[in-house]
Design a protein around this motif. Structure first.
Motif, mmCIF file in Angstrom:
data_model
loop_
_atom_site.group_PDB
_atom_site.id
_atom_site.type_symbol
_atom_site.label_atom_id
_atom_site.label_comp_id
_atom_site.label_asym_id
_atom_site.label_seq_id
_atom_site.Cartn_x
_atom_site.Cartn_y
_atom_site.Cartn_z
ATOM 1 N N ARG A 238 0.826 -1.201 0.000
ATOM 2 C CA ARG A 238 0.000 0.000 0.000
ATOM 3 C C ARG A 238 0.864 1.255 0.000
ATOM 4 N N HIS A 239 0.337 2.325 -0.594
ATOM 5 C CA HIS A 239 0.845 3.693 -0.456
ATOM 6 C C HIS A 239 2.343 3.817 -0.756
ATOM 7 N N GLY A 240 2.737 3.415 -1.956
ATOM 8 C CA GLY A 240 4.115 3.610 -2.381
ATOM 9 C C GLY A 240 5.118 2.694 -1.741
ATOM 10 N N SER A 241 4.716 1.514 -1.354
ATOM 11 C CA SER A 241 5.652 0.553 -0.768
ATOM 12 C C SER A 241 6.592 0.019 -1.839
ATOM 13 N N GLU A 242 7.720 -0.546 -1.390
ATOM 14 C CA GLU A 242 8.767 -0.938 -2.335
ATOM 15 C C GLU A 242 9.445 -2.221 -1.900
ATOM 16 N N ILE A 243 9.671 -3.115 -2.872
ATOM 17 C CA ILE A 243 10.521 -4.291 -2.710
ATOM 18 C C ILE A 243 11.593 -4.171 -3.784
ATOM 19 N N SER A 244 12.857 -4.131 -3.379
ATOM 20 C CA SER A 244 13.885 -3.765 -4.364
ATOM 21 C C SER A 244 15.196 -4.486 -4.115
ATOM 22 N N THR A 245 15.861 -4.871 -5.230
ATOM 23 C CA THR A 245 17.251 -5.341 -5.218
ATOM 24 C C THR A 245 18.052 -4.551 -6.256
ATOM 25 N N THR A 246 17.742 -3.294 -6.384
ATOM 26 C CA THR A 246 18.364 -2.431 -7.389
ATOM 27 C C THR A 246 19.834 -2.181 -7.066
ATOM 28 N N ALA A 247 20.656 -2.112 -8.109
ATOM 29 C CA ALA A 247 22.092 -1.842 -7.970
ATOM 30 C C ALA A 247 22.437 -0.570 -8.745
ATOM 31 N N GLY A 248 23.556 0.073 -8.344
ATOM 32 C CA GLY A 248 24.000 1.287 -9.026
ATOM 33 C C GLY A 248 23.112 2.471 -8.727
ATOM 34 N N GLU A 271 -2.826 2.497 -8.597
ATOM 35 C CA GLU A 271 -2.497 3.924 -8.590
ATOM 36 C C GLU A 271 -1.935 4.402 -7.256
ATOM 37 N N GLU A 272 -1.258 3.510 -6.500
ATOM 38 C CA GLU A 272 -0.601 3.935 -5.269
ATOM 39 C C GLU A 272 0.925 3.872 -5.378
ATOM 40 N N ASN A 273 1.425 3.549 -6.585
ATOM 41 C CA ASN A 273 2.855 3.606 -6.867
ATOM 42 C C ASN A 273 3.678 2.688 -5.969
ATOM 43 N N SER A 274 3.241 1.448 -5.833
ATOM 44 C CA SER A 274 4.017 0.416 -5.151
ATOM 45 C C SER A 274 4.722 -0.428 -6.206
ATOM 46 N N ASP A 275 6.025 -0.699 -6.004
ATOM 47 C CA ASP A 275 6.819 -1.335 -7.057
ATOM 48 C C ASP A 275 7.681 -2.463 -6.524
ATOM 49 N N ILE A 276 7.983 -3.405 -7.423
ATOM 50 C CA ILE A 276 8.957 -4.468 -7.193
ATOM 51 C C ILE A 276 10.028 -4.298 -8.262
ATOM 52 N N VAL A 295 -2.335 -12.618 -8.388
ATOM 53 C CA VAL A 295 -1.613 -11.352 -8.338
ATOM 54 C C VAL A 295 -2.576 -10.270 -8.793
ATOM 55 N N PHE A 296 -2.825 -9.285 -7.930
ATOM 56 C CA PHE A 296 -3.833 -8.273 -8.210
ATOM 57 C C PHE A 296 -3.255 -6.882 -8.001
ATOM 58 N N GLY A 297 -3.470 -6.015 -8.984
ATOM 59 C CA GLY A 297 -3.110 -4.607 -8.856
ATOM 60 C C GLY A 297 -1.678 -4.270 -9.193
ATOM 61 N N ILE A 298 -0.858 -5.247 -9.536
ATOM 62 C CA ILE A 298 0.534 -5.003 -9.904
ATOM 63 C C ILE A 298 0.919 -5.986 -11.003
ATOM 64 N N ALA A 299 1.722 -5.510 -11.975
ATOM 65 C CA ALA A 299 2.067 -6.346 -13.129
ATOM 66 C C ALA A 299 3.399 -5.873 -13.693
ATOM 67 N N PRO A 300 4.074 -6.705 -14.521
ATOM 68 C CA PRO A 300 5.298 -6.251 -15.187
ATOM 69 C C PRO A 300 5.037 -4.966 -15.967
ATOM 70 N N ILE A 301 6.015 -4.079 -15.980
ATOM 71 C CA ILE A 301 5.840 -2.793 -16.628
ATOM 72 C C ILE A 301 5.605 -2.980 -18.122
ATOM 73 N N SER A 302 4.681 -2.215 -18.657
ATOM 74 C CA SER A 302 4.389 -2.291 -20.080
ATOM 75 C C SER A 302 5.435 -1.507 -20.869
ATOM 76 N N ARG A 303 5.546 -1.804 -22.154
ATOM 77 C CA ARG A 303 6.503 -1.087 -22.991
ATOM 78 C C ARG A 303 6.181 0.401 -23.042
ATOM 79 N N THR A 321 1.515 4.227 -11.378
ATOM 80 C CA THR A 321 1.044 2.843 -11.401
ATOM 81 C C THR A 321 1.988 1.932 -10.612
ATOM 82 N N ASN A 322 1.551 0.691 -10.395
ATOM 83 C CA ASN A 322 2.343 -0.317 -9.682
ATOM 84 C C ASN A 322 3.033 -1.207 -10.714
#
Length: 467
Positions: A238-248, A271-276, A295-303, A321-322
């Protein structure tokens, strides 16, 4: 109790508040010029409360390894708030300080309930060349990380990290619990702000709720850490939460870490901007593998959304978007992969296909007057039938009505025979009494005819009015 192996504190409860200008602390350390390892610190208690900037710590300033800090609290551990000047968060820490070459010790918390709030922390950190220690939390009931410090400078956290001046690698973070809640700016992280790589991060919990919370295994310039989440029931973002293994994250090299997520359901509110994310700046994007029943409300990013990302931007946070993303910003050919596995269920299986043209239905002709089919019947049963007025009760003395059976087929109307037999009846007229008689038994009898009366002579002489 101080032994050759370290310091042991056994009690029913421990409270470390602030007294005067200095924070209270329980500390085991190796000094700057020492070459030996720091001793271990073990706390056995029913409840542990660390607040107002107090701390329990094991630290090395030299070449030796920092000691291990272990807390065994049968009921609860609470880490709350910061010092009055806002400089020091309350917490439990193992550290390898700046210019040290030794590894930081490990931090282990065993309890039923762990609460970290208002900017407090549990951490294992290296500022030098040594490796950061491992942080392990075993809480049978729940782990809750809630809120930020008063000035918002840092959120409540569980972290295994290396600081910016460090060259060593970060340690690992493991959380085992029933329910994990991270909200209002709090975070659980393994991260490297120096030249080393982030550690590995594992979460095993029946349910995980992120509400403006972060689960991160990322690196500033090295490789992102690996993140494994085993969640049998629900992951809620919820509300812009984040799961991340980003590098650099500092726009340097390093490959994105991998995310391995198993959960029954994954839900993110649209529309709460939560991302993996498992992104990289110039290195290879990581791999994201998700196994879930739904899986509801979040999906792989579209082109289309990917093209909207700004140049040299790793962070898709400006998209409302999520998304689930694993890209290489500088080298699209090195972008990672997103493998989303859900059960192969066909929603239309077992459904009956309806005809496109409606079937022409016809009304049954059974009620057509004079028809050849069985005619309808109206039958009144019971002793007296129905009353004339709906508001009246049934009259049990009414004439009984019999059942009538229609012939199965009527060719033409027929007239039933009518009996012409007359029924003789004798009419009796009521006559007003004209007289009466006295019977032998003395009864008076009224008669229709007037009685004949014979006058009698009176034995008295008639009075002569003239006399």
């Amino acid at each position: 109790m101080l032994t050759e192996q370290g310091f042991y504190l056994t009690t029913t409860s421990v409270s470390l508040p602030i007294y005067g200008p200095f924070s209270s602390s329980l500390t085991a350390q190796a000094d700057l010029n020492s070459t030996g390892d720091a001793g271990d610190l073990t706390i056995n208690t029913r409840q542990l409360l660390v607040r107002d900037g107090a701390e329990g710590s094991s630290t090395t300033f030299g070449a030796g390894k920092g000691g291990d800090l272990t807390v065994n609290a049968t009921d609860s551990v609470q880490l709350i708030g910061e010092s009055t000047n806002g400089q020091l968060p309350s917490g439990l820490n193992t550290q390898a300080r700046r210019n040290s070459t030794g590894d930081a010790g490990d931090l282990t918390i065993n309890t039923r309930q762990l609460l970290v709030r208002d900017g407090a922390e549990g951490s294992s950190t290296t500022f030098g060349a040594g490796k950061g220690g491992d942080l392990t939390v075993n809480a049978t009931d729940f782990v809750q990380l809630i809120g930020e410090s008063t000035d918002g400078q840092f959120g409540s956290s569980l972290t295994a990290t290396t600081r910016q001046v460090a060259t060593g690698n970060a340690g690992s973070l493991t959380i085992n619990t029933d329910e994990l809640l991270i909200q209002d700016g709090a975070e659980a992280t393994v991260s490297s702000f120096g030249e080393g790589v982030a550690g590995n991060f594992g979460i095993t919990a029946r349910s995980v709720r992120l509400d403006k919370g972060k689960v991160i295994a990322q690196a500033r310039s090295g490789n992102g850490g690996s993140l494994k989440l085993d969640i049998p029931d629900l992951l809620l973002m919820r509300h812009g939460s984040e799961i991340s293994t980003t590098a650099g994250t500092a726009q340097k090299g390093g490959n994105g870490g991998n995310i391995d997520l198993d959960s029954e359901f994954i839900i993110a509110v649209p529309e709460e901007n939560s991302d993996i994310t498992a992104n990289a700046f110039s290195g290879s994007g990581g791999k994201v593998r998700i196994n879930a029943t739904g899986v509801f409300g979040i999906a792989p990013i579209s082109r289309k959304d990917l093209e909207r990302l700004r140049p040299n931007d790793l962070d898709p946070r400006h998209l409302p978007t999520n998304e689930i993303i694993a890209i290489s910003q500088q080298n699209p050919s090195l972008s990672g992969t997103v493998d989303l596995n859900t059960p192969n269920i066909e929603p239309n299986s077992g459904l009956v296909s309806l005809p496109v043209v409606p079937v022409d239905t016809q009304v049954s002709q059974a009620c057509t007057p004079g028809g050849s089919q069985q005619q309808s019947e109206f039958v009144v049963t019971g002793r007296g039938g129905l009353p004339q007025n709906p508001g009246e009760a049934l009259n049990t003395d009414a004439v009984q009505v019999g059942l009538v059976t229609l012939n199965p087929q009527i060719d033409r109307p027929s007239t039933p025979s009518v009996s012409t037999n007359s029924i003789s009846s004798r009419q009796t007229h009521i006559v007003e009494a004209q007289g009466w008689e006295i019977a032998a038994n003395g009864e008076v009898i009224l008669t229709a005819n007037a009685n004949t009366v014979t006058p009698h002579n009176s034995w008295q002489n008639t009075a002569n009015c003239r006399s």
